[in-house]
Design a protein around this motif. Sequence first.
Motif, PDB file in Angstrom:
ATOM      1  N   ARG A   1       1.003  -0.815   0.243  1.00  0.00           N
ATOM      2  CA  ARG A   1      -0.092   0.301  -0.107  1.00  0.00           C
ATOM      3  C   ARG A   1       0.806   1.129   0.194  1.00  0.00           C
ATOM      4  NH1 ARG A   1      -3.337  -0.196   4.987  1.00  0.00           N
ATOM      5  NH2 ARG A   1      -2.260   1.293   5.713  1.00  0.00           N
ATOM      6  N   LEU A   2       0.559   2.203  -0.895  1.00  0.00           N
ATOM      7  CA  LEU A   2       1.664   3.750  -1.045  1.00  0.00           C
ATOM      8  C   LEU A   2       0.394   4.737  -1.107  1.00  0.00           C
ATOM      9  CD1 LEU A   2       3.209   2.969  -4.612  1.00  0.00           C
ATOM     10  CD2 LEU A   2       3.889   1.849  -2.576  1.00  0.00           C
ATOM     11  N   ARG A   3       0.899   5.302   0.342  1.00  0.00           N
ATOM     12  CA  ARG A   3       0.890   6.634  -0.172  1.00  0.00           C
ATOM     13  C   ARG A   3       1.275   7.771  -1.057  1.00  0.00           C
ATOM     14  NH1 ARG A   3       3.322  10.624   3.142  1.00  0.00           N
ATOM     15  NH2 ARG A   3       4.461   9.751   3.915  1.00  0.00           N
ATOM     16  N   HIS A   4       0.176   8.261  -2.064  1.00  0.00           N
ATOM     17  CA  HIS A   4       1.213   8.747  -2.685  1.00  0.00           C
ATOM     18  C   HIS A   4       1.601  10.492  -1.758  1.00  0.00           C
ATOM     19  CE1 HIS A   4      -1.305   6.254  -5.786  1.00  0.00           C
ATOM     20  NE2 HIS A   4       0.112   5.598  -5.713  1.00  0.00           N
TER      21      HIS A   4
ATOM     22  N   LYS B   1      11.989   1.075  -5.663  1.00  0.00           N
ATOM     23  CA  LYS B   1      12.864   2.060  -4.871  1.00  0.00           C
ATOM     24  C   LYS B   1      13.269   3.407  -5.484  1.00  0.00           C
ATOM     25  CE  LYS B   1      15.039   1.604  -0.146  1.00  0.00           C
ATOM     26  NZ  LYS B   1      15.691   0.491   0.647  1.00  0.00           N
ATOM     27  N   LEU B   2      12.918   4.305  -4.985  1.00  0.00           N
ATOM     28  CA  LEU B   2      13.563   5.675  -5.379  1.00  0.00           C
ATOM     29  C   LEU B   2      15.161   5.339  -4.555  1.00  0.00           C
ATOM     30  CD1 LEU B   2      11.328   8.237  -5.901  1.00  0.00           C
ATOM     31  CD2 LEU B   2      11.989   7.088  -7.429  1.00  0.00           C
ATOM     32  N   PRO B   3      16.211   5.597  -5.143  1.00  0.00           N
ATOM     33  CA  PRO B   3      17.365   5.870  -4.665  1.00  0.00           C
ATOM     34  C   PRO B   3      17.230   7.687  -3.862  1.00  0.00           C
ATOM     35  CG  PRO B   3      17.870   7.149  -7.026  1.00  0.00           C
ATOM     36  CD  PRO B   3      15.928   6.206  -6.717  1.00  0.00           C
TER      37      PRO B   3
ATOM     38  N   ALA C   1       4.312   8.666  -7.077  1.00  0.00           N
ATOM     39  CA  ALA C   1       5.640   8.335  -6.794  1.00  0.00           C
ATOM     40  C   ALA C   1       5.056   7.806  -4.493  1.00  0.00           C
ATOM     41  CB  ALA C   1       7.186   8.870  -6.682  1.00  0.00           C
ATOM     42  N   GLY C   2       5.706   7.218  -4.207  1.00  0.00           N
ATOM     43  CA  GLY C   2       5.065   7.570  -2.881  1.00  0.00           C
ATOM     44  C   GLY C   2       5.769   7.104  -1.561  1.00  0.00           C
ATOM     45  N   VAL C   3       5.431   7.256  -1.081  1.00  0.00           N
ATOM     46  CA  VAL C   3       5.723   5.507   0.265  1.00  0.00           C
ATOM     47  C   VAL C   3       5.048   5.033   1.050  1.00  0.00           C
ATOM     48  CG1 VAL C   3       6.606   6.267   3.086  1.00  0.00           C
ATOM     49  CG2 VAL C   3       6.890   8.436   1.473  1.00  0.00           C
ATOM     50  N   VAL C   4       5.546   3.340   1.431  1.00  0.00           N
ATOM     51  CA  VAL C   4       5.225   2.098   0.916  1.00  0.00           C
ATOM     52  C   VAL C   4       4.791   2.238   3.234  1.00  0.00           C
ATOM     53  CG1 VAL C   4       5.496  -0.341   1.287  1.00  0.00           C
ATOM     54  CG2 VAL C   4       6.687   0.777  -0.325  1.00  0.00           C
ATOM     55  N   GLU C   5       3.314   2.386   2.709  1.00  0.00           N
ATOM     56  CA  GLU C   5       2.696   1.804   4.204  1.00  0.00           C
ATOM     57  C   GLU C   5       2.233   0.797   4.876  1.00  0.00           C
ATOM     58  OE1 GLU C   5      -1.102   4.744   4.206  1.00  0.00           O
ATOM     59  OE2 GLU C   5       0.464   6.644   5.100  1.00  0.00           O
TER      60      GLU C   5
ATOM     61  N   LEU D   1      10.540  -4.245  -0.267  1.00  0.00           N
ATOM     62  CA  LEU D   1      10.430  -3.546  -0.096  1.00  0.00           C
ATOM     63  C   LEU D   1      10.013  -3.634   1.179  1.00  0.00           C
ATOM     64  CD1 LEU D   1       8.116  -1.919  -2.821  1.00  0.00           C
ATOM     65  CD2 LEU D   1      10.334  -1.009  -2.250  1.00  0.00           C
ATOM     66  N   LYS D   2       9.827  -2.565   2.315  1.00  0.00           N
ATOM     67  CA  LYS D   2       9.615  -2.283   3.304  1.00  0.00           C
ATOM     68  C   LYS D   2       8.611  -1.085   3.826  1.00  0.00           C
ATOM     69  CE  LYS D   2      13.576  -0.335   5.297  1.00  0.00           C
ATOM     70  NZ  LYS D   2      14.389  -0.355   4.664  1.00  0.00           N
ATOM     71  N   GLU D   3       7.918  -0.792   4.707  1.00  0.00           N
ATOM     72  CA  GLU D   3       7.303  -0.091   5.451  1.00  0.00           C
ATOM     73  C   GLU D   3       8.676   1.597   5.438  1.00  0.00           C
ATOM     74  OE1 GLU D   3       4.811   0.176   8.968  1.00  0.00           O
ATOM     75  OE2 GLU D   3       4.287  -2.208   8.013  1.00  0.00           O
ATOM     76  N   GLY D   4       8.222   2.444   4.779  1.00  0.00           N
ATOM     77  CA  GLY D   4       8.801   3.848   5.045  1.00  0.00           C
ATOM     78  C   GLY D   4       9.403   3.688   3.758  1.00  0.00           C
ATOM     79  N   ASP D   5       9.988   2.951   3.236  1.00  0.00           N
ATOM     80  CA  ASP D   5      10.135   3.491   1.645  1.00  0.00           C
ATOM     81  C   ASP D   5       9.624   4.375   0.741  1.00  0.00           C
ATOM     82  OD1 ASP D   5      12.117   1.339   2.089  1.00  0.00           O
ATOM     83  OD2 ASP D   5      11.950  -0.416   1.486  1.00  0.00           O
ATOM     84  N   ARG D   6      10.926   4.818  -0.087  1.00  0.00           N
ATOM     85  CA  ARG D   6      10.533   6.232  -1.412  1.00  0.00           C
ATOM     86  C   ARG D   6      10.224   5.130  -2.310  1.00  0.00           C
ATOM     87  NH1 ARG D   6      13.507   9.439  -2.039  1.00  0.00           N
ATOM     88  NH2 ARG D   6      12.516  10.668  -3.577  1.00  0.00           N
TER      89      ARG D   6
END
Length: 323
Positions: free
Chosen positions: A31-34, A106-108, A64-68, A77-82
């Motif tokens: 789940r992503l928060r954009h 995953k974004l650099p 783009a977003g953050v993994v929630e 991927l893990k929670e908090g990854d951009r």
Amino acid sequence: MKAIKFYKAGGPDVMQYEDVRLDAPGPGEVRLRHTAIGVNYLDTYHRSGLYKLPLPSGLGFEAAGVVEAVGEGVAHLKEGDRVAYGAGPLGSYAQARNMPASRVSKLPDSIADDTAAAMMLKGMTVRYLLRETYKVKAGDTILWHAVAGGVGLIAVQWAKHLGARVIGTTSSPEKAALAKSFGCDEVINYTEENVAEQVRGLTGGKGVPVVFDGVGQATLDASLDSLSPFGLLVNFGSASGPVRNFDAGTLADKGSLFLTRPGLNTYVETDEALQANVADLFEVVGSGAVKIEVNQTYALADAVKAHEDLEGRKTTGSTVLLP
């Protein structure tokens, strides 16, 4: 959460900003928060019905977003990854969503969220066009239509990075100046000049080996007439409408030419192909060889206005929605 949906095909005003329920991510999903959402001309094809969709539907292919939250079986991927993505599935015009984890990258740290949202679909498109559909090499001269748009500005820089000479077309002196500031060698104003004649003049009468054309029907003849014998017309978009009723014999008459109508989905069908494409994109952007121009931002709730401006040719570079 809020998302854009539409229940019938049509103009920008068919889009509705409404509440949508979001369940927990399933196996293999995140789940992503954009934080930023890319806008592309492709989105208008879906909204208008040029490309048919089951309705009702969401819109948008990149964000783009953050993994929630992380679903079962997701290891990379893990929670908090951009993160960012640019090849769908459809539905990025939303505050949050669930995505297949294998289609997310995953974004650099070197790439900001708005840059990522603006570059994923467009940059991945440029990558397959320049590195796979036609492998641009040092010394090539290429013609790119609508060179001041989001895809065009990325393409100019990437092609120059590969050592090519770039001739572009656009509709105004202001857009021509913008394209030149990004490295375009020559810009033809198609509202005032004969494109094919100008291309012949700039190439000593030879024409170019490849034309990249995201405009479609309106530029078809100029594109074909700009090609050298055995040249390739890459029709990758339909901003002016799709090419229809084309006589294949024209290709023989104009110099044994080639015509292809590629699409990104085929080139990134496998997860491996997608991640290879993204790795190349992250490399050229991260190195500074390609800079992403975000010239317009709108609130997600103002997606109607964003589409009106895009179709009205009031935008340059990339456009981003902020949720």
